[in-house]
Design an enzyme around this catalytic site. Structure first.
Site, short mmCIF file in Angstrom:
data_model
loop_
_atom_site.label_atom_id
_atom_site.label_comp_id
_atom_site.label_asym_id
_atom_site.label_seq_id
_atom_site.Cartn_x
_atom_site.Cartn_y
_atom_site.Cartn_z
N GLY A 92 -24.19 3.60 3.00
CA GLY A 92 -23.27 4.22 2.04
C GLY A 92 -23.61 3.83 0.61
CB VAL A 93 -25.97 4.70 -1.88
CG1 VAL A 93 -26.77 3.50 -1.43
CG2 VAL A 93 -26.51 5.98 -1.27
N GLY A 94 -22.26 5.02 -2.32
CA GLY A 94 -21.26 5.61 -3.22
C GLY A 94 -21.12 4.66 -4.40
CB VAL A 129 -18.88 -0.38 -3.44
CG1 VAL A 129 -19.24 -1.81 -3.10
CG2 VAL A 129 -17.45 -0.28 -3.92
CE LYS A 188 -4.40 1.14 0.32
NZ LYS A 188 -5.50 0.48 -0.41
P1 NAD Z 1 -17.43 6.13 -2.12
O1 NAD Z 1 -16.69 7.26 -1.50
O2 NAD Z 1 -17.85 6.23 -3.55
O3 NAD Z 1 -18.75 5.81 -1.27
C1 NAD Z 1 -18.84 5.88 0.11
C2 NAD Z 1 -20.21 6.44 0.44
O4 NAD Z 1 -20.43 6.32 1.85
C3 NAD Z 1 -20.40 7.91 0.10
O5 NAD Z 1 -21.60 8.08 -0.62
C4 NAD Z 1 -20.44 8.62 1.45
O6 NAD Z 1 -21.24 9.77 1.43
C5 NAD Z 1 -21.02 7.52 2.31
N1 NAD Z 1 -20.74 7.61 3.76
C6 NAD Z 1 -19.60 7.95 4.38
N2 NAD Z 1 -19.73 7.86 5.71
C7 NAD Z 1 -20.99 7.44 5.94
C8 NAD Z 1 -21.75 7.15 7.11
N3 NAD Z 1 -21.22 7.27 8.34
N4 NAD Z 1 -23.03 6.75 6.98
C9 NAD Z 1 -23.58 6.62 5.75
N5 NAD Z 1 -22.92 6.88 4.61
C10 NAD Z 1 -21.65 7.29 4.70
O7 NAD Z 1 -16.51 4.84 -1.88
P2 NAD Z 1 -16.62 3.41 -2.57
O8 NAD Z 1 -15.61 3.33 -3.65
O9 NAD Z 1 -18.05 3.09 -2.84
O10 NAD Z 1 -16.09 2.49 -1.38
C11 NAD Z 1 -16.91 2.19 -0.27
C12 NAD Z 1 -16.17 1.28 0.68
O11 NAD Z 1 -15.78 0.09 -0.02
C13 NAD Z 1 -14.87 1.88 1.24
O12 NAD Z 1 -14.69 1.41 2.55
C14 NAD Z 1 -13.80 1.30 0.33
O13 NAD Z 1 -12.55 1.25 0.98
C15 NAD Z 1 -14.37 -0.08 0.07
N6 NAD Z 1 -13.89 -0.70 -1.17
C16 NAD Z 1 -14.13 -0.12 -2.37
C17 NAD Z 1 -13.69 -0.74 -3.54
C18 NAD Z 1 -13.98 -0.17 -4.90
O14 NAD Z 1 -13.82 -0.88 -5.89
N7 NAD Z 1 -14.46 1.07 -5.00
C19 NAD Z 1 -12.97 -1.95 -3.46
C20 NAD Z 1 -12.75 -2.53 -2.20
C21 NAD Z 1 -13.22 -1.89 -1.06
#
Ligand code: NAD
Length: 366
Positions: free
Chosen positions: A191-193, A195, A91
């Site tokens: 969390g609806v980002g 993933v 990392k």
């Molecule tokens: P992202 O930033 O697109 O989405 C995260 C979402 O969570 C955002 O919409 C944010 O507003 C919301 N959020 C933050 N804190 C919150 C809370 N306390 N309550 C409710 N919502 C909250 O990130 P992502 O790429 O979707 O990743 C999400 C998680 O998955 C992270 O922990 C990341 O490390 C993990 N992850 C992602 C990937 C990938 O391919 N993107 C791969 C492995 C792991």
């Protein structure tokens, strides 16, 4: 201007921490001209070069950045091993403000540092880094993956990650409810980002009863409207009447305060480091009879995607077929945990360590 390249570590207590966690190498990279302050941690290369994304964060202290890079790189070793990848764990963290500091020179200088490690570490995207940053990094090093599709890369890994999480949810449902059919199951997604949204799409397709929450009200309302799902206030997700809780936001959402409130039978989601304290909170879930799908296993779709890209001849179908295996691996882990009366997290680490020991010994280094 003279470039200062510091490849030794002086931080107090570091050697003890490295010995405890078993890292092979930790590299400090500093460039005064661009303001670059980077740490690269190579945890284990027994199965292959150490792959892991670069995270940029305004860390409160260098110690905090160091702790993060050590912890995250160790997690990558287990994630790659359990996913059957010929990769080790590493990392990188960049200390600074991603909004103002990421110039072309800054990113290319970082690429040059990566190149100086001769392929022992391969980088990709993580928090506050995107595919165009990877493009700049790739101008100085070939040890980068997660490139945009326009450059022959695999593009956004999030749909693959979500698919793996979906496989993990189905496998855990099979173990707990006797069927992996999610139709009618009440599922809370935190969390609806990237993933979370792709996951909601898959769950809705299977007629699950989905409730979502997000700190961004606008995003939450938008996704709710798009998929016809319910919403709940941010902190209320833990009290929701649900069968499955899927944390897809940030880490540490499973802790002393939240676990006693959970009413679900399953926790399975995409967020990294969901258990605030791996052992303590894994055991708290076990004591409450809640089955936990290890995060580093079920969110491995992303690393499977970038790993396949790095090895060349990227093929999206093959990546999905590989990610599908998360279903069987998850069931095997849950069965092992039950048999040995240990937490699923411990069982997953045990399986990962077994592969590292067995395959690491016979593998021909490339
Ligand atoms: P992202 O930033 O697109 O989405 C995260 C979402 O969570 C955002 O919409 C944010 O507003 C919301 N959020 C933050 N804190 C919150 C809370 N306390 N309550 C409710 N919502 C909250 O990130 P992502 O790429 O979707 O990743 C999400 C998680 O998955 C992270 O922990 C990341 O490390 C993990 N992850 C992602 C990937 C990938 O391919 N993107 C791969 C492995 C792991």
């Amino acid at each position: 201007m003279e470039i200062k390249e510091v490849q030794s570590v002086q931080s107090e207590g570091l050697f003890a921490k490295v010995a405890e966690l078993g890292h092979e190498q930790v590299v400090h990279c500093y460039d005064e001209a661009t303001g670059l302050k980077a740490l690269i941690a190579i945890h284990n290369t027994a199965l292959g070069p150490a792959l892991g994304g670069t995270r940029m964060w305004n860390y409160a202290s260098e110690q905090e950045a160091l702790t993060d890079v050590l912890r995250l790189s160790r997690g990558m070793t287990f994630k790659a091993a359990i996913s059957g990848l010929n990769l080790g764990g590493g990392k990188a963290v960049l200390i600074g403000d991603a909004k103002t500091m990421k110039t072309e020179a800054y990113l290319r200088r970082f690429g040059k540092f990566i190149q100086s490690l001769s392929g022992k570490y391969i980088t990709a995207e993580d928090v506050n880094m995107n595919t165009s940053d990877m493009e700049y990094i790739s101008m100085e090093t070939k040890y980068v993956t997660g490139l945009p599709e326009s450059m022959g890369g695999g593009g956004d890994p999030s749909p693959v990650t979500a698919y793996g999480v979906y496989m993990g949810i189905k496998a855990t449902a099979k173990k707990v409810f006797g069927s992996d059919d999610l139709g009618g199951k009440k599922i809370g997604v935190q969390g609806v980002g990237q993933v979370g949204t792709y996951l909601v799409e898959l769950l809705v397709k299977e007629n699950a009863k989905v409730t979502i929450t997000d700190i961004s009200e606008e995003k939450m309302k938008d996704i709710a409207k798009r998929f016809g799902v319910d919403t709940v206030e941010q902190d209320k997700i833990y009290d929701l009447d649900m069968d499955i809780y899927a944390p897809c936001a940030l880490g540490a959402s499973l802790n002393d305060e939240t676990i006693p409130r959970l009413k679900c039978a399953v926790v399975a989601g995409g967020a990294n480091n969901q258990l605030k304290d791996e052992l303590k909170h894994g055991n708290m879930l076990l004591d409450r009879g809640i089955v936990y799908a290890p995060d580093f296993l079920i969110n491995a779709g992303g690393v499977i995607n970038v790993g396949n890209e790095f090895y060349g001849n990227y093929n999206r179908d093959r990546v999905y077929r590989h990610t599908e295996k998360i279903y069987d691996t998850c069931l095997n882990i849950l069965n092992l945990a039950e048999k040995e009366k240990i937490t699923s997290q411990e069982a997953a680490i045990k399986m990962a360590e077994k592969r590292i020991a067995e395959v690491g010994r016979v593998r021909i280094p490339r």
